[in-house]
Design a protein around this motif. Structure first.
Motif, PDB file in Angstrom:
ATOM      1  N   PRO A  23      13.503   5.621  26.989  1.00 31.77           N
ATOM      2  CA  PRO A  23      12.462   5.286  26.722  1.00 31.77           C
ATOM      3  C   PRO A  23      11.792   6.136  26.091  1.00 31.77           C
ATOM      4  O   PRO A  23      11.406   7.493  27.631  1.00 31.77           O
ATOM      5  N   HIS A  24      10.896   6.767  25.060  1.00 36.06           N
ATOM      6  CA  HIS A  24      10.154   7.925  25.019  1.00 36.06           C
ATOM      7  C   HIS A  24       8.863   7.111  26.229  1.00 36.06           C
ATOM      8  O   HIS A  24       8.200   7.206  26.693  1.00 36.06           O
ATOM      9  N   TYR A  25       8.439   8.922  26.724  1.00 35.55           N
ATOM     10  CA  TYR A  25       7.354   8.829  27.131  1.00 35.55           C
ATOM     11  C   TYR A  25       5.683   8.843  27.247  1.00 35.55           C
ATOM     12  O   TYR A  25       5.191   8.306  28.266  1.00 35.55           O
ATOM     13  N   ILE A  26       5.926   8.594  25.530  1.00 37.90           N
ATOM     14  CA  ILE A  26       4.636   8.465  24.681  1.00 37.90           C
ATOM     15  C   ILE A  26       5.247   7.321  24.193  1.00 37.90           C
ATOM     16  O   ILE A  26       4.140   6.134  24.215  1.00 37.90           O
ATOM     17  N   THR A  27       5.893   6.998  23.060  1.00 39.15           N
ATOM     18  CA  THR A  27       5.605   5.789  22.720  1.00 39.15           C
ATOM     19  C   THR A  27       6.450   4.890  22.885  1.00 39.15           C
ATOM     20  O   THR A  27       5.891   3.029  22.963  1.00 39.15           O
ATOM     21  N   GLY A  28       7.126   5.300  23.646  1.00 41.64           N
ATOM     22  CA  GLY A  28       8.103   3.896  24.748  1.00 41.64           C
ATOM     23  C   GLY A  28       8.927   3.724  24.218  1.00 41.64           C
ATOM     24  O   GLY A  28       9.910   2.579  24.372  1.00 41.64           O
ATOM     25  N   LYS A  29       9.133   3.859  23.139  1.00 45.19           N
ATOM     26  CA  LYS A  29      10.721   3.657  21.788  1.00 45.19           C
ATOM     27  C   LYS A  29      11.840   4.428  22.549  1.00 45.19           C
ATOM     28  O   LYS A  29      11.514   5.390  22.200  1.00 45.19           O
TER      29      LYS A  29
END
Length: 233
Positions: free
Chosen positions: A44-50
């Motif tokens: 998961p991307h650390y900002i978007t969570g995607k």
């Protein structure tokens, strides 16, 4: 870490047994920094969570000092490149997994090996590394380099004035070091090692069909391996 004894901390509650299965003892030294440069395939991307994918990673002109590991990008997908990097004071300097290339890069082997095959499934890498002297005193029971997997092609050089004591290069055999479970031994098949250092090479019982070109002695405990003596004076 041991100052937590009797405090009911998470470490104290498990009697200071590490997740790797051994007990932390007085005098053992670990890095308090995690990794210099590390990558995973899908996380998961650390900002978007995607969920994002890391693939075709290139690490160029980077310097890492006094981290647990230097450039460990073996979990990234597809081909990987490490070029003109330096990793010193680490418990493991480099690892590129499979389909990785390391060129014009260097590190020491003071607190851990300059390169370690983390899994015996590692394969198809082209690696050129030089062991340098940064003035740190050797600590631990590790090897200068640990090679497993299949079709790995490694050239190892050194600019050290004098080889460090009690260091060898392992192709298969038991992996040693601060964070490894006892008895880990990888298969090493059809690998080529060009050893231009002052360290001897030991081939373990699970090494097969490996080609070793070495300035120093080679001990062969494997099967169908070949050895060529190099003149490195």
């Amino acid at each position: 870490m041991l100052a937590e004894e009797g405090t009911g901390s998470p470490a104290d509650n498990v009697n200071f047994i590490s997740v790797w299965g051994y007990k932390i003892t007085p005098g053992t030294m670990f890095s308090l920094q995690e990794d210099g440069i590390r990558a995973y395939s899908n996380e998961p991307h650390y900002i978007t969570g995607k969920t994002v994918n890391t693939s075709g990673l290139k690490v160029i002109d980077c310097t890492i000092d006094k981290f647990r590991s230097g450039v460990t990008i073996g979990f990234a997908d597809n081909e990987k490149l490490v070029q003109n990097c330096e990793a010193t004071g680490t418990e493991n300097a480099y690892w590129v997994g499979s389909y990785g290339t390391i060129i014009n890069s260097r590190g020491d082997a003071v607190y851990g090996p300059i390169y370690t095959s983390q899994y015996e499934s590692d394969k198809n890498c082209q690696i050129e590394l030089t062991i340098i002297d940064k003035g740190y005193k050797k600590y631990g029971t590790h090897q200068a380099l640990y090679l497993g997997g299949t079709n790995q092609n490694i050239t190892l050089k050194s600019t050290e004035s004098n080889p460090q004591e009690d260091l060898t290069i392992a192709v298969s055999g038991t992996k040693t070091g601060l964070r490894f479970l006892e008895g880990i031994e990888h298969k090493a098949t059809s690998n080529t090692l060009i050893n231009q250092t002052g360290y001897s090479v030991i081939l373990g019982t699970k090494s097969t069909g490996c080609n070793i070109h070495s300035c120093e002695s080679v001990t062969d405990n494997g099967t169908a391996n070949t050895f060529t003596k190099l003149n490195c004076n």
